[in-house]
Write a protein that holds these residues in place. Sequence first.
Motif, PDB file in Angstrom:
ATOM      1  N   ASP A  84      51.393  43.067  40.122  1.00 42.96           N
ATOM      2  CA  ASP A  84      49.995  42.939  39.710  1.00 42.96           C
ATOM      3  C   ASP A  84      49.335  41.885  40.556  1.00 42.96           C
ATOM      4  OD1 ASP A  84      47.801  41.653  38.206  1.00 42.96           O
ATOM      5  OD2 ASP A  84      48.302  43.200  36.791  1.00 42.96           O
ATOM      6  N   ARG A  85      48.048  41.682  40.375  1.00 44.38           N
ATOM      7  CA  ARG A  85      47.413  40.770  41.286  1.00 44.38           C
ATOM      8  C   ARG A  85      46.682  39.641  40.615  1.00 44.38           C
ATOM      9  NH1 ARG A  85      42.483  41.012  40.528  1.00 44.38           N
ATOM     10  NH2 ARG A  85      40.753  41.630  41.558  1.00 44.38           N
ATOM     11  N   LEU A  86      46.843  38.501  41.196  1.00 40.75           N
ATOM     12  CA  LEU A  86      45.888  37.433  40.984  1.00 40.75           C
ATOM     13  C   LEU A  86      45.071  37.418  42.269  1.00 40.75           C
ATOM     14  CD1 LEU A  86      48.153  34.661  39.544  1.00 40.75           C
ATOM     15  CD2 LEU A  86      46.551  36.073  38.301  1.00 40.75           C
ATOM     16  N   ARG A  87      43.845  37.015  42.218  1.00 36.74           N
ATOM     17  CA  ARG A  87      43.022  37.048  43.412  1.00 36.74           C
ATOM     18  C   ARG A  87      43.597  36.162  44.509  1.00 36.74           C
ATOM     19  NH1 ARG A  87      38.931  40.849  42.555  1.00 36.74           N
ATOM     20  NH2 ARG A  87      38.321  40.783  40.399  1.00 36.74           N
ATOM     21  N   ARG A  88      43.796  36.744  45.684  1.00 35.77           N
ATOM     22  CA  ARG A  88      44.391  35.981  46.774  1.00 35.77           C
ATOM     23  C   ARG A  88      43.324  35.177  47.498  1.00 35.77           C
ATOM     24  NH1 ARG A  88      43.034  37.478  51.803  1.00 35.77           N
ATOM     25  NH2 ARG A  88      44.107  36.364  53.437  1.00 35.77           N
ATOM     26  N   GLY A  89      43.731  33.966  47.928  1.00 38.80           N
ATOM     27  CA  GLY A  89      42.877  33.148  48.759  1.00 38.80           C
ATOM     28  C   GLY A  89      41.626  32.692  48.080  1.00 38.80           C
ATOM     29  N   GLU A  90      41.607  32.669  46.728  1.00 37.00           N
ATOM     30  CA  GLU A  90      40.381  32.348  46.053  1.00 37.00           C
ATOM     31  C   GLU A  90      40.068  30.865  46.161  1.00 37.00           C
ATOM     32  OE1 GLU A  90      40.119  36.159  43.614  1.00 37.00           O
ATOM     33  OE2 GLU A  90      39.878  34.388  42.465  1.00 37.00           O
ATOM     34  N   ALA A  91      41.070  30.046  46.316  1.00 31.42           N
ATOM     35  CA  ALA A  91      40.799  28.628  46.502  1.00 31.42           C
ATOM     36  C   ALA A  91      40.049  28.415  47.813  1.00 31.42           C
ATOM     37  CB  ALA A  91      42.098  27.840  46.502  1.00 31.42           C
ATOM     38  N   ASP A  92      40.300  29.313  48.784  1.00 28.73           N
ATOM     39  CA  ASP A  92      39.621  29.206  50.070  1.00 28.73           C
ATOM     40  C   ASP A  92      38.233  29.825  50.017  1.00 28.73           C
ATOM     41  OD1 ASP A  92      42.735  29.960  51.682  1.00 28.73           O
ATOM     42  OD2 ASP A  92      41.877  28.019  51.152  1.00 28.73           O
ATOM     43  N   ARG A  93      38.090  30.894  49.220  1.00 28.64           N
ATOM     44  CA  ARG A  93      36.826  31.624  49.225  1.00 28.64           C
ATOM     45  C   ARG A  93      35.811  31.038  48.262  1.00 28.64           C
ATOM     46  NH1 ARG A  93      39.483  37.497  48.922  1.00 28.64           N
ATOM     47  NH2 ARG A  93      40.451  36.445  47.184  1.00 28.64           N
ATOM     48  N   ILE A 135      48.512  44.999  37.133  1.00 27.59           N
ATOM     49  CA  ILE A 135      48.186  44.649  35.751  1.00 27.59           C
ATOM     50  C   ILE A 135      49.449  44.325  34.961  1.00 27.59           C
ATOM     51  CG2 ILE A 135      47.296  45.587  33.577  1.00 27.59           C
ATOM     52  CD1 ILE A 135      45.226  47.121  35.242  1.00 27.59           C
ATOM     53  N   ALA A 136      50.479  45.143  35.130  1.00 22.93           N
ATOM     54  CA  ALA A 136      51.734  44.893  34.420  1.00 22.93           C
ATOM     55  C   ALA A 136      52.366  43.570  34.850  1.00 22.93           C
ATOM     56  CB  ALA A 136      52.704  46.048  34.650  1.00 22.93           C
ATOM     57  N   ALA A 137      52.323  43.291  36.149  1.00 21.99           N
ATOM     58  CA  ALA A 137      52.899  42.045  36.650  1.00 21.99           C
ATOM     59  C   ALA A 137      52.109  40.840  36.154  1.00 21.99           C
ATOM     60  CB  ALA A 137      52.931  42.060  38.177  1.00 21.99           C
ATOM     61  N   LYS A 138      50.790  40.997  36.069  1.00 18.33           N
ATOM     62  CA  LYS A 138      49.972  39.885  35.592  1.00 18.33           C
ATOM     63  C   LYS A 138      50.263  39.577  34.135  1.00 18.33           C
ATOM     64  CE  LYS A 138      45.963  39.513  37.325  1.00 18.33           C
ATOM     65  NZ  LYS A 138      44.548  39.710  37.700  1.00 18.33           N
ATOM     66  N   LYS A 139      50.454  40.586  33.315  1.00 17.23           N
ATOM     67  CA  LYS A 139      50.798  40.349  31.909  1.00 17.23           C
ATOM     68  C   LYS A 139      52.124  39.606  31.793  1.00 17.23           C
ATOM     69  CE  LYS A 139      48.242  44.194  29.811  1.00 17.23           C
ATOM     70  NZ  LYS A 139      48.357  45.482  29.074  1.00 17.23           N
ATOM     71  N   LEU A 140      53.080  39.979  32.646  1.00 21.75           N
ATOM     72  CA  LEU A 140      54.359  39.273  32.633  1.00 21.75           C
ATOM     73  C   LEU A 140      54.172  37.830  33.091  1.00 21.75           C
ATOM     74  CD1 LEU A 140      57.413  39.134  32.355  1.00 21.75           C
ATOM     75  CD2 LEU A 140      57.606  40.135  34.655  1.00 21.75           C
ATOM     76  N   LYS A 164      53.778  34.900  43.879  1.00 20.47           N
ATOM     77  CA  LYS A 164      53.611  35.338  45.270  1.00 20.47           C
ATOM     78  C   LYS A 164      53.316  36.831  45.345  1.00 20.47           C
ATOM     79  CE  LYS A 164      56.413  31.727  47.451  1.00 20.47           C
ATOM     80  NZ  LYS A 164      57.619  31.429  48.255  1.00 20.47           N
ATOM     81  N   LEU A 165      53.970  37.608  44.494  1.00 22.05           N
ATOM     82  CA  LEU A 165      53.689  39.041  44.433  1.00 22.05           C
ATOM     83  C   LEU A 165      52.242  39.283  44.028  1.00 22.05           C
ATOM     84  CD1 LEU A 165      54.638  42.046  44.367  1.00 22.05           C
ATOM     85  CD2 LEU A 165      55.231  41.654  41.973  1.00 22.05           C
ATOM     86  N   LEU A 166      51.797  38.560  43.016  1.00 23.30           N
ATOM     87  CA  LEU A 166      50.433  38.729  42.519  1.00 23.30           C
ATOM     88  C   LEU A 166      49.402  38.306  43.558  1.00 23.30           C
ATOM     89  CD1 LEU A 166      50.945  37.501  38.864  1.00 23.30           C
ATOM     90  CD2 LEU A 166      50.381  39.813  39.581  1.00 23.30           C
ATOM     91  N   ASP A 167      49.653  37.247  44.275  1.00 23.96           N
ATOM     92  CA  ASP A 167      48.724  36.817  45.315  1.00 23.96           C
ATOM     93  C   ASP A 167      48.540  37.909  46.372  1.00 23.96           C
ATOM     94  OD1 ASP A 167      48.299  34.390  44.117  1.00 23.96           O
ATOM     95  OD2 ASP A 167      49.692  33.280  45.394  1.00 23.96           O
ATOM     96  N   ALA A 168      49.653  38.498  46.794  1.00 22.26           N
ATOM     97  CA  ALA A 168      49.577  39.541  47.820  1.00 22.26           C
ATOM     98  C   ALA A 168      48.877  40.787  47.287  1.00 22.26           C
ATOM     99  CB  ALA A 168      50.982  39.892  48.311  1.00 22.26           C
ATOM    100  N   LEU A 169      49.235  41.211  46.084  1.00 21.90           N
ATOM    101  CA  LEU A 169      48.594  42.398  45.513  1.00 21.90           C
ATOM    102  C   LEU A 169      47.125  42.134  45.202  1.00 21.90           C
ATOM    103  CD1 LEU A 169      51.392  43.710  43.120  1.00 21.90           C
ATOM    104  CD2 LEU A 169      50.743  44.585  45.373  1.00 21.90           C
ATOM    105  N   GLY A 170      46.805  40.897  44.863  1.00 17.97           N
ATOM    106  CA  GLY A 170      45.410  40.536  44.613  1.00 17.97           C
ATOM    107  C   GLY A 170      44.557  40.681  45.861  1.00 17.97           C
ATOM    108  N   ALA A 171      45.090  40.246  46.988  1.00 20.46           N
ATOM    109  CA  ALA A 171      44.351  40.382  48.243  1.00 20.46           C
ATOM    110  C   ALA A 171      44.121  41.850  48.576  1.00 20.46           C
ATOM    111  CB  ALA A 171      45.119  39.696  49.364  1.00 20.46           C
ATOM    112  N   LEU A 172      45.147  42.669  48.371  1.00 15.67           N
ATOM    113  CA  LEU A 172      45.008  44.103  48.634  1.00 15.67           C
ATOM    114  C   LEU A 172      43.993  44.733  47.687  1.00 15.67           C
ATOM    115  CD1 LEU A 172      48.797  44.937  49.123  1.00 15.67           C
ATOM    116  CD2 LEU A 172      47.033  44.940  50.906  1.00 15.67           C
TER     117      LEU A 172
END
Length: 404
Positions: free
Chosen positions: A16-25, A301-306, A335-343
């Motif tokens: 799942d994703r957390l938004r990637r690079g959001e601290a930068d953006r 989404i599933a990864a984010k819930k976990l 790390k998985l979520l960061d990458a999926l978030g960017a995608l």
Amino acid sequence: MVLRRAGGRRADRHGDRLRRGEADRLSAGGSEARVTPTCGAPARRFFTAAPHRQRGPFRPESCYSVVGGWTPLRDAMPRVSKKVVTAPRVAGRKAVVKRAFTPARKGASSDEIILASHSSTTDAFKAVARTLVGLMAAQQPPVSDRDPVGVHQMRIALRRMRAAIAIFADLVHGPEAERLKTEMKWLTGRLGPARDLHLMDLKLRDISDVGSAAFRKRVAADRTSAFDTASRTVVSKRFDKLLDDLQSWIDAGNWAQASKDVPESAKKFARHVLSHRADRLIRKLDRLDQLDDEQRHRVRIAAKKLYYATGFFESLFTGPHSGKRLARFRKHLKKLLDALGALNDAAVQRELASRPANQPRRTPTADATAAPDLAAADDEAARKQMKAAVKAATKLADSPLFAD
């Protein structure tokens, strides 16, 4: 790609994703920075709250603390909570403190959920839910002021609250829980366009040769309109009622279900929930690099819930092995979520650019070249993020959650 879970079991993977690079953006605030005011007297019991109904109707300028209940925001001060492990006063037990494991966290703040080891499952849900309602309330002023960081942080608090209800579903399910979920989904929908269009606007500023001048102007205008909508939403009676109803529902506690599927011990419940969700996630992660945007979104989404669940329960696992392994698993999951978030961000922006002009005004007018230009600009970054996601998924499969 097929993985083998630690212990020799064959496993797949999911994310799942957390938004990637959001601290930068974004400006100060970051992707998952959770700094919020905390209120009330620290001496009050951790799981006890003063119901804010006693103070009259909910007011957005109030904030909630799981320690002290609702108090005026002007009386609140940011505070960092620290985990403290106290050794029993028993001869020969001096090593107890050294053996206890407390994961180190940068920027730990008052939203960190710390559960007592003897907590019941019911008390654990109350502690989690009260903290998250407080975080939602604390972001009302910045969202009202059209602050992008405030919008993002309120969306995070909303997602965590919805995840908490899903994770504790066997305990709290019922008509009122379903109604509150519907209301939170409404609020998420009112905040989402502001976030998506803000990131789109930032991307267009970074890449000068994507889209026509008219398209860029329309994106900026729609971004402004979306933040106006978010601002109006959080000063509405419906928003106030949602927070008021959530807090009343949590305090009443009549949602607790007697079920053989709900252990009395929060630690036992947490171990079951985390293990079950981790196994399901890893089975879904096989062939991650072959999934389309929508399939990856569901995995995210599933990864984010976990990920949120590990945050709810990690204070229960302080053993010499379980605490460290849970922290390691959580790191790989992030790390998985960061990458999926960017995608996912890239996919959302391509969709916004290609959506036709007769869609609702919250979407920008389509530009014939914007979507393919965005795809071309993101191509190299997408390959890197997919490689990072696959690597993190592999490490997840090799990281056992518990050992003691």
